[in-house]
Write a protein that holds these residues in place. Structure first.
Motif, PDB file in Angstrom:
ATOM      1  N   TRP A 184       0.918   4.170  -2.747  1.00  0.00           N
ATOM      2  CA  TRP A 184       0.502   5.690  -2.464  1.00  0.00           C
ATOM      3  C   TRP A 184       1.673   6.456  -2.816  1.00  0.00           C
ATOM      4  CZ3 TRP A 184      -1.691   3.718   2.837  1.00  0.00           C
ATOM      5  CH2 TRP A 184      -2.932   2.862   2.764  1.00  0.00           C
ATOM      6  N   LYS A 185       2.970   6.192  -2.408  1.00  0.00           N
ATOM      7  CA  LYS A 185       4.072   6.916  -2.278  1.00  0.00           C
ATOM      8  C   LYS A 185       4.658   6.959  -3.836  1.00  0.00           C
ATOM      9  CE  LYS A 185       4.667   8.759   1.759  1.00  0.00           C
ATOM     10  NZ  LYS A 185       4.842  10.069   2.026  1.00  0.00           N
ATOM     11  N   TYR A 203       0.823  -1.181   0.019  1.00  0.00           N
ATOM     12  CA  TYR A 203      -0.005  -0.124   0.068  1.00  0.00           C
ATOM     13  C   TYR A 203       0.724   1.199   0.065  1.00  0.00           C
ATOM     14  CZ  TYR A 203      -4.295  -2.478   1.226  1.00  0.00           C
ATOM     15  OH  TYR A 203      -5.319  -3.456   0.899  1.00  0.00           O
ATOM     16  N   LEU A 204       1.794   1.305   0.795  1.00  0.00           N
ATOM     17  CA  LEU A 204       2.777   2.393   1.069  1.00  0.00           C
ATOM     18  C   LEU A 204       3.522   2.803  -0.211  1.00  0.00           C
ATOM     19  CD1 LEU A 204       3.537   4.729   3.045  1.00  0.00           C
ATOM     20  CD2 LEU A 204       5.375   3.143   3.779  1.00  0.00           C
ATOM     21  N   SER A 256       0.224   7.104   8.907  1.00  0.00           N
ATOM     22  CA  SER A 256       0.132   8.503   8.502  1.00  0.00           C
ATOM     23  C   SER A 256      -0.704   8.403   7.210  1.00  0.00           C
ATOM     24  CB  SER A 256       1.328   9.186   8.384  1.00  0.00           C
ATOM     25  OG  SER A 256       1.353  10.498   8.013  1.00  0.00           O
ATOM     26  N   GLU A 257      -0.150   7.860   6.154  1.00  0.00           N
ATOM     27  CA  GLU A 257      -0.767   7.595   4.964  1.00  0.00           C
ATOM     28  C   GLU A 257      -2.148   6.934   5.018  1.00  0.00           C
ATOM     29  OE1 GLU A 257       0.311   8.869   2.037  1.00  0.00           O
ATOM     30  OE2 GLU A 257       1.834   9.924   3.173  1.00  0.00           O
ATOM     31  N   ALA A 279       4.961   5.884   9.206  1.00  0.00           N
ATOM     32  CA  ALA A 279       4.864   6.315   7.484  1.00  0.00           C
ATOM     33  C   ALA A 279       3.662   5.590   6.973  1.00  0.00           C
ATOM     34  CB  ALA A 279       6.133   6.019   7.008  1.00  0.00           C
ATOM     35  N   PHE A 280       3.421   4.528   7.630  1.00  0.00           N
ATOM     36  CA  PHE A 280       2.201   3.647   6.916  1.00  0.00           C
ATOM     37  C   PHE A 280       0.909   4.373   7.418  1.00  0.00           C
ATOM     38  CE2 PHE A 280      -1.182   0.362   7.440  1.00  0.00           C
ATOM     39  CZ  PHE A 280      -1.518   0.319   5.859  1.00  0.00           C
ATOM     40  N   LYS A 330      -4.857   9.452   6.349  1.00  0.00           N
ATOM     41  CA  LYS A 330      -5.333  10.485   5.318  1.00  0.00           C
ATOM     42  C   LYS A 330      -6.324   9.966   4.346  1.00  0.00           C
ATOM     43  CE  LYS A 330      -0.618  12.498   4.697  1.00  0.00           C
ATOM     44  NZ  LYS A 330       0.355  12.745   3.874  1.00  0.00           N
ATOM     45  N   ARG A 331      -6.462   8.660   4.095  1.00  0.00           N
ATOM     46  CA  ARG A 331      -7.429   8.100   3.475  1.00  0.00           C
ATOM     47  C   ARG A 331      -8.831   7.960   4.141  1.00  0.00           C
ATOM     48  NH1 ARG A 331      -3.092   7.871   0.945  1.00  0.00           N
ATOM     49  NH2 ARG A 331      -2.699   7.618  -0.966  1.00  0.00           N
TER      50      ARG A 331
END
Length: 396
Positions: free
Chosen positions: A363-364, A359-360, A387-388, A384-385, A391-392
């Motif tokens: 997205w990145k 996923y990360l 946080s992303e 990091a994961f 957002k979703r």
């Protein structure tokens, strides 16, 4: 008898409860369930008619355990993904064994917290990775691990037999959004495949995922994914899955130094190189002067027996392990499970790390390194994961 409660009485939870009720799992006794959906009540009619305790929520069930009103030894968790950590941790704090449906959670920190709670409690922690009971995958693991064919060079896995019509995503209120479900085909269906991948091939060192969200269905999450993987020793691989392609295919190809192994339709096809060439492939490649001569391989086929009751075998393995830990109990040496031990709950963290990385990276839009379990890098990866993902969730 291991007095067992099933928490989460949807499709899978009701299946597990009915197995225990019907006496298919030696050593487990159905002691309580959470609220049962009307469409599954008939399965448990004998127990419900006999006064089986039914609790509205997991919290209500644990309150009964904590005030002495309900005696339990174990719980089986089959609730939506986000809740697995909270329920498992509370169960361990109450001295209960835990069998948890896949995945361990939505993000790897949840799996880490579950492991710590299990370690602190000293109780059995198992995951429902029932594909590991199947002889075809056990045989495949042995073929890779035995060393006869050298090391893994490359793998390709095409998995489109997870087809789901639109109605599947409407059957439960928690399906089809990041906030309630936590992911699509990678988190809902592919934990089984990702678990087998790391179990057979080892953990990849980095991945690049390409997740297509709502490609075939009216959902927020991905229903189509392609992943490129690399291992620390130089092996590479691709992993492709979807819930919108038909007819479905499930074909795993493992390119070894000295063989190609194909797993498909309940069979293993092995194309051996040395029998044809009389030397290793590397030697042949360096010395052959017939520039366009193809290597066909010497093929043979293995048809392992089918495991007709994988869930029963897994639950039985869990029951045997719980009984082994009881005071005064000696090892059952496999007991009724025939020697199969339910996968350790700590294995759930591995497949969850892979899915989080997929996923990360999608997205990145970049390659993501998988951290070593227990390292400082893992904690940074978790942040990091999450946080992303947050957002979703906030966008919905």
């Amino acid at each position: 008898m291991i007095k067992t409660a099933v928490i989460g009485m949807g499709n899978m939870g009701s299946k597990y409860a009915s197995m225990i009720q019907d006496g298919k799992i030696h050593g487990l006794k159905l002691a309580a369930v959470t609220r049962t959906k009307p469409q599954f009540q008939q399965l448990l009619a004998p127990s419900l008619d006999a006064g089986l305790p039914v609790f509205e929520t997991a919290d209500a069930l644990f309150e009964a355990v904590e005030n002495g009103g309900l005696k339990l030894n174990a719980v089986i968790i089959a609730t939506p993904h986000y809740s697995h950590e909270k329920i498992a941790v509370r169960a361990f704090k109450n001295g209960l064994h835990v069998l948890c449906e896949k995945p361990s959670g939505v993000y790897s920190r949840q799996a880490r917290n579950m492991e710590k709670a299990a370690d602190d409690a000293g109780k059995v922690f198992s995951m429902v990775f029932h594909f590991r009971t199947m002889p075809i995958y056990k045989d495949l693991k042995k073929l890779v691990a035995c060393g006869k064919y050298g090391k893994l060079k490359k793998m390709r896995w095409l998995i489109t037999d997870w087809y789901r019509p639109e109605g599947y995503y409407k059957t439960s209120s928690w399906h089809s959004s990041w906030k309630t479900d936590g992911g699509g085909v990678i988190l809902n269906q592919c934990p089984h495949n990702l678990d087998l991948l790391q179990w057979i091939c080892g953990m990849p060192s980095r991945v690049q995922g390409f997740c297509h969200e709502g490609k075939y269905h009216d959902i927020e999450m991905e229903d189509d994914v392609t992943v490129y993987m690399e291992w620390a020793d130089g092996a590479t691989g691709t992993f492709v899955s979807s819930t919108g392609d038909a007819p479905g295919v499930n074909r795993l190809e493992l390119f070894m130094d000295e063989a190609l192994i194909i797993c498909e339709n309940g069979k293993l096809r092995i194309g051996e190189l040395q029998q044809e060439m009389g030397k290793t492939e590397a030697e042949y490649r360096r010395t052959c002067r017939e520039f366009f001569k193809p290597i066909k391989g010497t093929w043979h086929e293995i048809t392992p027996p089918e495991e007709k009751s994988p869930y029963e075998k897994l639950l039985q393995g869990f029951a045997d392990e719980c009984e082994d830990t009881a005071p005064g109990k000696s090892s059952t040496s496999g007991g009724f499970s025939g020697g199969f031990a339910a996968p350790d709950g700590r294995e759930g963290r591995k497949s969850l790390l892979i899915s989080n990385a997929i996923y990360l990276s999608s997205w990145k839009k970049k390659m993501i390194e998988l951290p070593e379990i227990g390292s400082e890098e893992e904690l940074q990866f978790e942040k990091a994961f999450e946080s992303e993902l947050n957002k979703r969730c906030a966008e919905t």
